[in-house]
Design a protein around this motif. Structure first.
Motif, PDB file in Angstrom:
ATOM      1  N   THR A  85      37.301  39.176  41.664  1.00  0.00           N
ATOM      2  CA  THR A  85      36.685  38.387  42.734  1.00  0.00           C
ATOM      3  C   THR A  85      35.244  38.853  42.862  1.00  0.00           C
ATOM      4  OG1 THR A  85      37.264  39.975  44.458  1.00  0.00           O
ATOM      5  CG2 THR A  85      38.859  38.229  44.019  1.00  0.00           C
ATOM      6  N   PHE A  86      34.461  38.097  43.634  1.00  0.00           N
ATOM      7  CA  PHE A  86      33.040  38.410  43.751  1.00  0.00           C
ATOM      8  C   PHE A  86      32.706  38.902  45.151  1.00  0.00           C
ATOM      9  CE2 PHE A  86      33.366  35.743  40.111  1.00  0.00           C
ATOM     10  CZ  PHE A  86      32.441  36.284  39.237  1.00  0.00           C
ATOM     11  N   THR A  89      31.847  35.315  48.194  1.00  0.00           N
ATOM     12  CA  THR A  89      32.950  34.454  47.756  1.00  0.00           C
ATOM     13  C   THR A  89      32.440  33.210  47.039  1.00  0.00           C
ATOM     14  OG1 THR A  89      32.966  33.540  49.972  1.00  0.00           O
ATOM     15  CG2 THR A  89      34.659  35.136  49.476  1.00  0.00           C
ATOM     16  N   ARG A  90      33.221  32.769  46.093  1.00  0.00           N
ATOM     17  CA  ARG A  90      32.828  31.606  45.288  1.00  0.00           C
ATOM     18  C   ARG A  90      33.876  30.505  45.374  1.00  0.00           C
ATOM     19  NH1 ARG A  90      30.154  33.854  39.663  1.00  0.00           N
ATOM     20  NH2 ARG A  90      28.467  34.999  40.667  1.00  0.00           N
ATOM     21  N   GLU A 163      39.828  33.055  48.017  1.00  0.00           N
ATOM     22  CA  GLU A 163      39.303  33.588  46.758  1.00  0.00           C
ATOM     23  C   GLU A 163      40.354  34.459  46.065  1.00  0.00           C
ATOM     24  OE1 GLU A 163      35.745  33.907  45.246  1.00  0.00           O
ATOM     25  OE2 GLU A 163      35.530  36.077  45.114  1.00  0.00           O
TER      26      GLU A 163
END
Ligand SMILES: Nc1ncnc2c1ncn2[C@@H]1O[C@H](COP(=O)(O)OP(=O)(O)O)[C@@H](O)[C@H]1O
Ligand SMILES: [Mg+2]
Length: 256
Positions: A85-86, A89-90, A163
């Motif tokens: 995950t980043f 959030t994406r 996410e």
């Protein structure tokens, strides 16, 4: 059978004059929750980028689940089970929660797609399995009620859950979570920690970067500390907490 899941050697990355990552040796065993901590700018996110192949390293090697993945692209590596995950959030704001999950899940089955066209019954089957998996995962994350809401209607914490859900659709062997609790309220943080811990009990390995030290100490079996690109401490939470190197890294040098 080897208990080794991830093995990193001599991994380096420079940005101009800055040595962002310089990790000699990093190994992960199966079935652990490991946290990666360290001051801002220590190189944690870049280290994640390198091992998930979102960025090329300058040198070094990475092996995952017995395979040399040093030059593999991130997409293929995710298919092998390394999913991240980043920090930011994406999720897709204009898609519903369900569609976000669907999108994440469909990208894994492309290879089976041709076969599915040949056998339409198996396509139906695949769709059914996908729907089941989405529903199960949303249930696990307490997001079922938000299934048809647009992602943009979710709170910051719920977006983090989504996410996480999108990552789970890829059936990871290991999940790399970059600051999963950042911007999440205390109640939801508790919930997220419990979910992460349950995922681990169900056989998903966890490596997470997190600034919430209390949470880290509570949930992790192992804590790895980075500062200025290097690993400066590594061990059980209690060991790391009292390690002089760690205290110095957070407070700045205190030799005098
Ligand atoms: N694309 C980039 N270009 C130049 N410098 C970068 C880039 N990405 C990260 N850095 C620098 O590398 C160092 C490590 O950054 P990062 O990995 O984001 O640290 P952390 O996640 O531990 O806060 C920082 O000094 C950061 O400013
Ligand atoms: Mg970071």
């Amino acid at each position: 059978m080897s208990n080794n899941l991830l093995s990193v050697r001599s991994l380096k990355k420079r940005f101009g004059g800055l040595e962002a990552v310089n990790v000699d040796k990093f190994d992960l065993n199966k079935n652990e929750i490991t946290s990666l901590i360290g001051p801002n700018g220590a190189g944690k996110t870049t280290f994640f980028d390198l091992i998930t192949r979102f960025q090329n390293s300058d040198s070094g090697s990475i092996s995952f689940d017995g395979k040399n993945v040093t030059s593999l692209n991130s997409y293929k590596l995710a298919r092998l089970g390394m999913v991240r995950t980043f920090q930011l959030t994406r999720v897709f704001d204009r898609m519903s929660v369900y569609e976000n999950m669907q999108f994440a899940g469909s990208s894994i089955n492309n290879e089976g797609f041709l076969n599915s066209l040949i056998q339409s019954s198996s396509l139906k089957n695949q769709e059914k399995l996908l729907t089941e998996k989405i529903n199960e995962t949303l249930e696990l994350l307490n997001l079922s009620e938000m299934k048809n809401a647009y992602a943009r209607e979710l709170s910051g914490g719920q977006k983090k859950l989504l996410e996480l859900g999108r990552s789970l659709m890829k059936s990871p062997k290991i999940l790399l979570l970059d600051e999963p609790l950042a911007g999440v309220n205390p109640k939801l943080s508790e919930q997220l920690l419990e979910i992460i811990s349950n995922l681990n009990k169900n056989g998903i390995n966890i490596l997470m970067v997190e600034h919430n030290i209390d949470a880290v100490m509570k949930i992790s079996e192992r804590v790895v500390v980075m500062a200025e690109g290097k690993i400066i401490s590594d061990g059980k939470p209690d060991f790391v907490r009292s390690d002089k190197n760690v205290i110095e890294a957070y407070l700045g040098s205190s030799d005098e």
